[in-house]
Design a protein around this motif. Sequence first.
Motif, PDB file in Angstrom:
ATOM      1  N   LYS A 298       0.884  -1.183   0.069  1.00 57.50           N
ATOM      2  CA  LYS A 298      -0.084   0.009   0.059  1.00 57.50           C
ATOM      3  C   LYS A 298       0.792   1.026  -0.008  1.00 57.50           C
ATOM      4  CE  LYS A 298      -2.341   1.465   3.522  1.00 57.50           C
ATOM      5  NZ  LYS A 298      -3.580   1.494   4.742  1.00 57.50           N
ATOM      6  N   LEU A 302       0.678   4.003  -3.530  1.00 60.30           N
ATOM      7  CA  LEU A 302       0.564   5.240  -3.038  1.00 60.30           C
ATOM      8  C   LEU A 302       1.607   6.217  -3.677  1.00 60.30           C
ATOM      9  CD1 LEU A 302      -1.358   4.865   0.274  1.00 60.30           C
ATOM     10  CD2 LEU A 302      -2.610   5.492  -2.011  1.00 60.30           C
ATOM     11  N   GLU A 316      -7.404   6.468  -0.374  1.00 55.05           N
ATOM     12  CA  GLU A 316      -6.223   5.619  -0.593  1.00 55.05           C
ATOM     13  C   GLU A 316      -6.704   4.442  -1.706  1.00 55.05           C
ATOM     14  OE1 GLU A 316      -4.691   3.988   3.084  1.00 55.05           O
ATOM     15  OE2 GLU A 316      -3.625   5.993   3.501  1.00 55.05           O
ATOM     16  N   ARG A 319      -7.036   5.677  -5.075  1.00 51.16           N
ATOM     17  CA  ARG A 319      -5.528   6.381  -5.725  1.00 51.16           C
ATOM     18  C   ARG A 319      -4.989   4.749  -6.016  1.00 51.16           C
ATOM     19  NH1 ARG A 319      -2.823   9.571  -1.179  1.00 51.16           N
ATOM     20  NH2 ARG A 319      -4.453   8.989  -0.177  1.00 51.16           N
ATOM     21  N   ILE A 320      -4.995   3.800  -5.239  1.00 48.82           N
ATOM     22  CA  ILE A 320      -4.331   2.447  -5.689  1.00 48.82           C
ATOM     23  C   ILE A 320      -4.947   2.020  -7.048  1.00 48.82           C
ATOM     24  CG2 ILE A 320      -4.148   0.083  -5.111  1.00 48.82           C
ATOM     25  CD1 ILE A 320      -3.673   1.206  -2.026  1.00 48.82           C
TER      26      ILE A 320
END
Length: 383
Positions: A298, A302, A316, A319-320
């Motif tokens: 993770k 990012l 998050e 965005r991943i």
Amino acid sequence: MKNFNYYNPTKIIFGKDKIKQLSSELPENSKVMITYGGGSIKNNGVYDEVIKALDGFDFIEFGGIESNPKYETLMQAVELVRDEKVDFLLAVGGGSVIDGTKFIAAATHFKGDPWDILTKNSEVKFALPLGGVLTIPATGSEMNSKGVITKSETKEKYAFDIPLVFPRFSILDPAVAASLPKIQAANGVVDAFSHIIEQYLTYDVNQPLQDRFAEGVLMTLIEEGSKYVENSADYNVAANIMWAATMALNGLIGAGVPNDWSSHRIAHEITALHNVDHAQTLAIVMPGVMSVMREDKKEKLLQFGKRVFNVVQGDEQQRIEETIEKTDAFFRSLGIKTRLSDYNLGEETINTIVQRFADRKTVLGENRNITPQKVREILNDRL
């Protein structure tokens, strides 16, 4: 940052018309064997340049090394080297030719079954010296001690890393890329990109310099990749790609940081079973590894998204997801398909690969937690 030892003895001779310097790099009075692949070097002028540069040297040739070099073919070369008492190997070609030549160098005087070098990591105590004339930017084999060999009989593919087979020198002339087919150019970009990801997209060990090195090479490949595929005859673009591919796997960006290589291990199985191009299998597998292992990766996912693809909007997980999509889209923008179904592969292939890993009791990844079941999830993600 982790403790590390870094060593790279390969001399790089980079630039236009540098093949002319070949004779000055070879040991005097050496008997040379030139190795090459399917003969493209005889069509693009590289062969003629090499032969001219070898004027005055005693040399023989061995052609026909496959794009996924086969153990059976390489053992024929080993016998020739032994019979002809060759003492220097010159690989003229892309990464597969250089990989194969490294294995020849290691196997020629190996005491025992050379297959044990690959399957049992048997120690190689002596290897013939070798050099390279690179024709296809991709694998980075021109400046490392690694390689990958396939055994046709069992459809198995194994990697090796033998310190004694670093090339003494490698000649990199970007002008030789001018006649590359688009698919080979695209494969080279994807291959180099994937090498960086395997060393970068793991977990943080406070390695800001290594991250910046890796991100710089990734961004260069993204910025120059499409231009290179469209026109590999553009010398400046080809030069940037060639050096980026070399830097991707010469040990520098991987020093002191955790490495993954699960995408490669899984992709090797697809290539061994179906002879799909190595880079194409990586383009299939790598987004799947990112997706299934997103919690492990993770923090770096990012960072990768923000710094390389400018992904800054959303939470998050959003965005991943966007970062994975942009990686997949980059591969496809080069003309590389990214799904198993694109190659008419499906459940049967997945079952075979998962069973192979289960039989070997193999776990993969930087955290050693990609089990055979995780491999199934990764491949199912890429149907």
